[in-house]
Design a protein around this motif. Structure first.
Motif: not given
Length: 743
Positions: A509, A516-518, A589, A591, A594
């Motif tokens: 992330v 946002q968590l890219w 996210t 990601a 993730r």
């Protein structure tokens, strides 16, 4: 034929690599007169003789330079003379010029010194600090340039008459070898009250008895033990608080090709062997043999093991005398910086090591081992000893000297000025106070060594990364750079000829411009001008940051986002779901990292990770046991002008217990690769636009191989000098700042 005097100024890597002795020998061979002198990072040569001979000298100066040297002729002034001198000398170094500093990296034990090390007739037989102009420590012992003994950590070791004679003899390969030493006048080993060879034998006895020892090396301490002894390896894991992260192994360089021991345990490909034997002597990730005698706890759940050959004479002696692979892992507790000096090592490693093999050569700065892998092409994972500091020529000139701090994990700093950048060795993760102290020390050290004072700082835009504390304390102007823009720009720095990019920036992330968590982004453009064109469909992470280690949280987020229930991974799962529904500590996210975490949890491969990246690494290892598997559907759709990759169709396949776990892992890798290739078609990306991959996810060999297969003849460009992970962020931050300066 006319006589001339020429004055040459050379820059680049020309100090600490035997360049002045080489110039001296070449001038004598060609019967030319004059002098050579170290300046502040440069070498100056004044040389006289026949014009044709001087032309030959200038050509050979570059063509035949020592292997470690990288000279560049900046100036070649000519003057006619009536008479030329015949003697050629090395002048004392000069320190008052404007600095043009180029620091050499530490270099592995050369073949000549290795032969002497194991030659009973040689006066340096079994001396663990043998070196010459072509090998030995450099970066870790240089106090400042010009590179002379009095400006290194060897200044406190006066040369004995025999070493002094070698140092002053132009015919010797130790002519002006600044770390020169021998058993009479040089550094010594120590094990309790034993010194020299007795200390080495005591350490070897401890290893044979199944003990864990701490060994002081070139850039810090290693923790070592018998890699075949399962009990000792388990004990090391418990003491080091490192449950599963793979250990690196040291192999003896034995047999006709140097690979005899290695081939007993591992199956290296030609590219991996080339890396292993390179002057940098990095750790290389290599697939283990089907049947080997290594302890199972060396690399739990992994197909590849980090291997290295000896890079120092001390390692060569330990590996040869022990006669089997040795664990050689960083001398620290997990998360802390590596130990450098004996007092610090005994204080911090006293509960891990059963004994300490010290030496008394001061280490001025740390350098952990570099780590590489090699699939179709070599790729660095971590830059350290033998690789760094790494120099870059920027594609333009910075308006001000700039310090770039990178991110939060795998931190390297970058110092940029004019059209130059230097990247530090690996510092580590900044969530530990010791790491923050090392960050400050490396920043100050770089500024002093290169004589460059930063006037501004580039840093990640995330407001809570620890590097920001250092930046704020400096009072310098701060320039924030978006995490994934820096990733893409670091890749662009490696290919300056490319004018336009479509870059997949996939990682764990990083904060994006939309808050946002890219981590599953696709960017179109060039440094300073990136456009967000595609992403993984976002999902929310229950528990936020806790999901980085508790992989089941990412999996729960996927299930709940898809309107499904999930397995009972936690006793308070229902409370967590309610918090997630209410938006409490559940950031969104996109990601890919993730997504891999979630898949590993769903497949039962890893529900809780003990180190960053463990779940994706285990998933990759499983998938690589197959050459093919199920083909899952891929689905892109557009929302508000952004292409989104929908992962929801994959949940059924991931959860299908009728499909073997390895097949499901392979299918996910293949589906992601096919989706990436399909996006290029959907975007109608023209042929002149390069396709790139960066971010930690692109360390995944299977993913990159599948993506290249699906791209066909169109090449996938990956990092080749800087790691694709967050270690490359600092270089990317400089590139982003440079783009604004040049706008």
């Amino acid at each position: 034929m006319s006589l001339q005097r020429r004055h040459l100024t050379l820059s680049g890597i020309v100090q600490g690599v035997g360049f002045r002795p080489f110039v001296h020998r070449l001038a004598h061979e060609l019967s030319l007169g004059g002098w050579v002198q170290n300046r502040s990072g440069q070498v100056q040569i004044e040389i006289e003789g026949l014009a044709d001979t001087l032309d030959s000298f200038s050509l050979r100066l570059i063509k035949e330079a020592p292997p470690l040297a990288k000279p560049q002729i900046l100036e070649n002034a000519r003057q006619a003379i009536a008479q030329s001198r015949r003697d050629f000398v090395i002048l004392a170094s000069h320190t008052e010029d404007a600095p043009d500093i180029h620091l050499p990296a530490d270099t592995h034990l050369c073949a000549d010194c290795r032969r002497e090390l194991f030659d009973p007739a040689n006066r340096r037989f079994r001396y663990p600090f043998i070196n010459c102009t072509q090998c030995g420590p450099r970066y870790t012992l240089i106090a400042e340039l010009p590179y002379d003994r009095e400006r290194t950590s060897m200044a406190s070791f006066p040369l004995c008459p025999a070493c002094r004679a070698e140092y002053e003899n132009p015919a010797e390969r130790r002519f002006h070898a600044e770390p020169l030493a021998c058993p009479v006048c040089g550094p010594q080993l120590r094990w309790h009250d034993e010194t020299g060879e007795a200390a080495l034998q005591a350490a070897l006895s401890a290893l044979r008895e199944g003990q864990i020892i701490a060994v002081r090396g070139v850039g810090g301490y290693h923790l070592m033990c018998d890699a075949r002894n399962a009990t000792t390896v388990t004990r090391l894991r418990a003491r080091k608080q490192r449950p599963a992260r793979p250990f690196a192994l040291l192999f003896d360089e034995c047999g006709e090709d140097g690979n005899a021991m290695l081939n007993e345990y591992l199956s290296p490909n030609p590219g991996e062997l080339t890396l292993l034997h390179s002057p940098q002597r990095p750790i290389v990730l290599i697939e283990a043999c089907a049947h080997h005698a290594l302890a199972a706890g060396i690399a739990p759940g992994m197909r590849r093991i980090g291997a290295m050959l000896p890079h120092s004479p001390l390692q060569a002696l330990l590996a040869a005398d022990f006669g089997a692979p040795l664990v050689a892992t960083s001398g620290n507790l997990s998360g802390e910086p590596i130990c450098l000096d004996p007092a610090d090592a005994e204080a911090r490693l006293g509960r891990i090591a059963d004994g300490f093999l010290h030496h008394d050569r001061p280490i001025l700065r740390p350098a952990e081992d570099s780590v590489w892998q090699c699939a179709a092409t070599p790729m660095p994972i971590r830059l350290g000893r033998g690789e760094a500091p790494q120099e870059w020529q920027l594609p333009g000139r910075l308006a001000q000297p700039t310090l770039a701090l990178g991110g939060e994990q795998k931190v390297c700093i970058a110092l940029g000025w004019e059209d130059r950048a230097v990247i530090s060795p690996h510092i580590g993760d900044l969530d530990h106070p010791e790491s923050m102290a090392w960050l400050a020390r490396v920043v100050a050290d770089f500024s002093r060594l290169y004589r460059v004072t930063p006037e501004r700082i580039a840093l990640d835009a995330h407001p809570h990364y620890h590097g920001r504390q250092h930046a704020l304390a400096s009072t310098l102007p701060l320039h924030e750079v978006w995490h994934h823009h820096a990733h893409a720009s670091a890749l662009a720095a490696e290919y300056p000829q490319i004018k336009h990019w479509l870059t997949f920036t996939w990682d764990g992330v990083g904060l994006g411009p939309d808050g946002q968590l890219w981590g599953g982004e696709v960017l179109l453009g060039v440094p300073g001008h990136w456009r967000h064109v595609a992403s993984l469909r976002p999902f929310r992470l229950p528990g936020g940051e806790a999901a980085s280690r508790e992989c089941w949280r990412s999996a729960a987020g996927l299930f709940w986002e898809a309107g499904l229930s999930c397995p009972p991974w936690h006793p308070q799962l229902e409370l967590l779901r309610q918090a997630w529904q209410g938006g409490l500590n559940s950031p969104s996210t996109s990601a890919i990292g993730r997504l891999f975490d979630a898949a590993a949890a769903i497949l039962g491969v890893c529900t809780q990770a003990s180190f960053e990246g463990e779940a994706p690494m285990r998933l990759q290892a499983l998938a690589e046991s197959l050459s093919e598997g199920p083909l899952w559907p891929t689905h892109w759709q557009t929302e508000a002008g952004l292409w989104l990759l929908d992962w929801r169709a994959w949940l059924a396949g991931l959860s299908d217990l009728q499909i073997p776990v390895a097949a499901r892992a392979w299918a996910l890798h293949d589906a992601l690769a096919r989706a990436a290739a399909e996006l290029i078609f959907l975007l109608a990306v023209p042929g002149e636009t390069a396709i790139g991959g960066c971010g930690g996810v692109f360390q995944n060999r299977l993913l990159t191989e599948r993506l290249q297969d699906h791209l066909g003849a169109r090449p996938l460009l990956l990092p080749q000098r800087q790691p694709p992970n967050d270690a490359g962020l600092a270089l990317g931050q400089l590139m982003e700042i440079l783009a604004k300066d040049c706008a």
